[in-house]
Design an enzyme around this catalytic site. Structure first.
Site, mmCIF file in Angstrom:
data_model
loop_
_atom_site.group_PDB
_atom_site.id
_atom_site.type_symbol
_atom_site.label_atom_id
_atom_site.label_comp_id
_atom_site.label_asym_id
_atom_site.label_seq_id
_atom_site.Cartn_x
_atom_site.Cartn_y
_atom_site.Cartn_z
ATOM 1 N N LYS A 196 0.825 -1.212 0.000
ATOM 2 C CA LYS A 196 0.000 0.000 0.000
ATOM 3 C C LYS A 196 0.864 1.268 0.000
ATOM 4 O O LYS A 196 2.044 1.231 0.372
ATOM 5 C CB LYS A 196 -0.922 -0.021 1.225
ATOM 6 C CG LYS A 196 -1.967 -1.147 1.203
ATOM 7 C CD LYS A 196 -2.893 -1.019 2.411
ATOM 8 C CE LYS A 196 -3.978 -2.084 2.392
ATOM 9 N NZ LYS A 196 -4.899 -1.932 3.562
ATOM 10 N N PHE A 202 -15.010 3.553 7.390
ATOM 11 C CA PHE A 202 -13.627 3.842 7.010
ATOM 12 C C PHE A 202 -13.419 3.978 5.505
ATOM 13 O O PHE A 202 -12.300 4.220 5.054
ATOM 14 C CB PHE A 202 -12.673 2.779 7.585
ATOM 15 C CG PHE A 202 -12.986 1.354 7.177
ATOM 16 C CD1 PHE A 202 -12.569 0.841 5.955
ATOM 17 C CD2 PHE A 202 -13.691 0.516 8.029
ATOM 18 C CE1 PHE A 202 -12.853 -0.464 5.583
ATOM 19 C CE2 PHE A 202 -13.978 -0.807 7.675
ATOM 20 C CZ PHE A 202 -13.554 -1.290 6.438
ATOM 21 N N GLU A 258 -9.874 -9.222 -8.220
ATOM 22 C CA GLU A 258 -8.831 -8.243 -7.899
ATOM 23 C C GLU A 258 -7.635 -8.348 -8.846
ATOM 24 O O GLU A 258 -7.058 -7.329 -9.237
ATOM 25 C CB GLU A 258 -8.384 -8.424 -6.446
ATOM 26 C CG GLU A 258 -9.472 -8.003 -5.459
ATOM 27 C CD GLU A 258 -9.087 -8.203 -4.006
ATOM 28 O OE1 GLU A 258 -9.916 -7.899 -3.137
ATOM 29 O OE2 GLU A 258 -7.950 -8.660 -3.728
ATOM 30 N N TYR A 291 -12.309 -1.257 -3.678
ATOM 31 C CA TYR A 291 -12.849 -1.546 -2.340
ATOM 32 C C TYR A 291 -14.374 -1.408 -2.298
ATOM 33 O O TYR A 291 -14.944 -1.139 -1.235
ATOM 34 C CB TYR A 291 -12.208 -0.620 -1.304
ATOM 35 C CG TYR A 291 -10.864 -1.089 -0.798
ATOM 36 C CD1 TYR A 291 -10.723 -2.314 -0.134
ATOM 37 C CD2 TYR A 291 -9.726 -0.309 -0.945
ATOM 38 C CE1 TYR A 291 -9.497 -2.742 0.356
ATOM 39 C CE2 TYR A 291 -8.486 -0.728 -0.456
ATOM 40 C CZ TYR A 291 -8.387 -1.941 0.201
ATOM 41 O OH TYR A 291 -7.168 -2.355 0.695
ATOM 42 N N THR A 346 -5.723 -7.712 10.152
ATOM 43 C CA THR A 346 -5.898 -6.339 9.674
ATOM 44 C C THR A 346 -5.238 -5.292 10.579
ATOM 45 O O THR A 346 -4.596 -4.363 10.095
ATOM 46 C CB THR A 346 -7.412 -6.032 9.551
ATOM 47 O OG1 THR A 346 -8.032 -7.087 8.801
ATOM 48 C CG2 THR A 346 -7.642 -4.709 8.853
ATOM 49 N N HIS A 350 -2.144 -5.410 1.346
ATOM 50 C CA HIS A 350 -3.488 -5.947 1.071
ATOM 51 C C HIS A 350 -3.355 -7.361 0.534
ATOM 52 O O HIS A 350 -2.402 -7.683 -0.173
ATOM 53 C CB HIS A 350 -4.201 -5.094 0.001
ATOM 54 C CG HIS A 350 -5.419 -5.788 -0.555
ATOM 55 N ND1 HIS A 350 -6.661 -5.710 0.053
ATOM 56 C CD2 HIS A 350 -5.570 -6.628 -1.624
ATOM 57 C CE1 HIS A 350 -7.517 -6.464 -0.639
ATOM 58 N NE2 HIS A 350 -6.881 -7.019 -1.654
ATOM 59 N N ASN A 378 -1.856 -0.211 7.169
ATOM 60 C CA ASN A 378 -1.352 -1.520 7.585
ATOM 61 C C ASN A 378 -0.473 -2.195 6.525
ATOM 62 O O ASN A 378 -0.315 -3.411 6.515
ATOM 63 C CB ASN A 378 -2.518 -2.418 8.024
ATOM 64 C CG ASN A 378 -3.543 -2.621 6.920
ATOM 65 O OD1 ASN A 378 -3.361 -2.133 5.799
ATOM 66 N ND2 ASN A 378 -4.605 -3.332 7.225
HETATM 67 N N1 UDP Z 1 -9.691 -0.750 7.537
HETATM 68 C C1 UDP Z 1 -9.758 0.371 8.341
HETATM 69 N N2 UDP Z 1 -10.501 0.297 9.500
HETATM 70 C C2 UDP Z 1 -11.153 -0.827 9.884
HETATM 71 C C3 UDP Z 1 -11.095 -1.959 9.049
HETATM 72 C C4 UDP Z 1 -10.348 -1.883 7.876
HETATM 73 O O1 UDP Z 1 -9.187 1.405 8.038
HETATM 74 O O2 UDP Z 1 -11.799 -0.833 10.950
HETATM 75 C C5 UDP Z 1 -8.916 -0.680 6.284
HETATM 76 C C6 UDP Z 1 -7.583 -1.432 6.360
HETATM 77 O O3 UDP Z 1 -6.612 -0.712 5.579
HETATM 78 C C7 UDP Z 1 -7.923 -2.761 5.722
HETATM 79 C C8 UDP Z 1 -8.919 -2.333 4.633
HETATM 80 O O4 UDP Z 1 -9.655 -1.282 5.242
HETATM 81 O O5 UDP Z 1 -6.776 -3.420 5.224
HETATM 82 C C9 UDP Z 1 -9.862 -3.402 4.151
HETATM 83 O O6 UDP Z 1 -10.545 -3.947 5.269
HETATM 84 P P1 UDP Z 1 -10.724 -5.516 5.422
HETATM 85 O O7 UDP Z 1 -11.706 -5.750 6.526
HETATM 86 O O8 UDP Z 1 -11.036 -6.118 4.083
HETATM 87 O O9 UDP Z 1 -9.286 -6.009 5.946
HETATM 88 P P2 UDP Z 1 -8.133 -6.868 5.217
HETATM 89 O O10 UDP Z 1 -8.806 -7.872 4.331
HETATM 90 O O11 UDP Z 1 -7.280 -5.890 4.473
HETATM 91 O O12 UDP Z 1 -7.381 -7.513 6.361
HETATM 92 MG MG MG Z 2 -10.227 -7.571 2.852
#
Ligand code: UDP
Ligand code: MG
Length: 138
Positions: free
Chosen positions: A10, A58, A127, A50, A92, A116, A113
């Site tokens: 990212k 978020f 994707e 997304y 996450t 992805h 974080n």
């Molecule tokens: N994210 C965030 N706040 C949250 C949950 C997710 O900012 O409470 C962001 C974070 O960058 C995450 C992305 O949104 O990687 C996508 O969320 P997802 O639940 O799909 O998590 P991932 O699959 O990336 O672990």
């Molecule tokens: Mg995800």
């Protein structure tokens, strides 16, 4: 079963010059990189990527981050690649991720974080197709 997943370094991690370290970890873990490109997403690109999260609180901030600078997108291949990459990334929230995971080491917050990864075969297919044409997958 050999499988492919979409991985992104990212913008927060690219900006902090962590791309090399993360690619090294990917290679050390036995993934084949089948495609890789630096991409500067527009806000619309990030919103499309997304789209499943469009109603989440978020979403605006996340899509602003993802379009804030260059990211590195990759198609990774390995046996059980989707789960294997999510295990290497960690959960996450970096604060809750296991020691040694990429998000624990390189993530700054639940949003910033570092990486992805796709979460299922159908999302991986969508994707990978979002960023790569078939002819670009080696
Ligand atoms: N994210 C965030 N706040 C949250 C949950 C997710 O900012 O409470 C962001 C974070 O960058 C995450 C992305 O949104 O990687 C996508 O969320 P997802 O639940 O799909 O998590 P991932 O699959 O990336 O672990
Ligand atoms: Mg995800």
């Amino acid at each position: 079963m050999t499988e492919r997943t979409l991985a992104i370094i990212k913008p927060d991690a690219v900006e902090r010059h962590l791309a090399g370290k993360i690619v090294q970890r990917i290679e050390d873990s036995g993934f084949q990189i089948r495609a890789m490109r630096l991409v500067r997403m527009s806000k619309r690109d990030a919103e499309g990527f997304y789209a499943v999260h469009r109603d989440r609180p978020f979403f605006k901030s996340l899509t602003e981050l993802m379009s804030s600078g260059p990211a590195i997108v990759m198609a990774l291949e390995a046996p059980d690649a989707i789960k294997k990459w999510r295990t290497l990334m960690g959960v996450t929230d970096p604060a809750k991720a296991d020691p040694g995971t990429l998000r624990k080491e390189f993530g700054q917050s639940i949003e910033r974080n570092a990486t992805h990864g796709s979460d299922a075969p159908h999302t991986a297919a969508y994707e990978i197709g979002y960023f790569f044409a078939g002819i670009e997958l080696i």
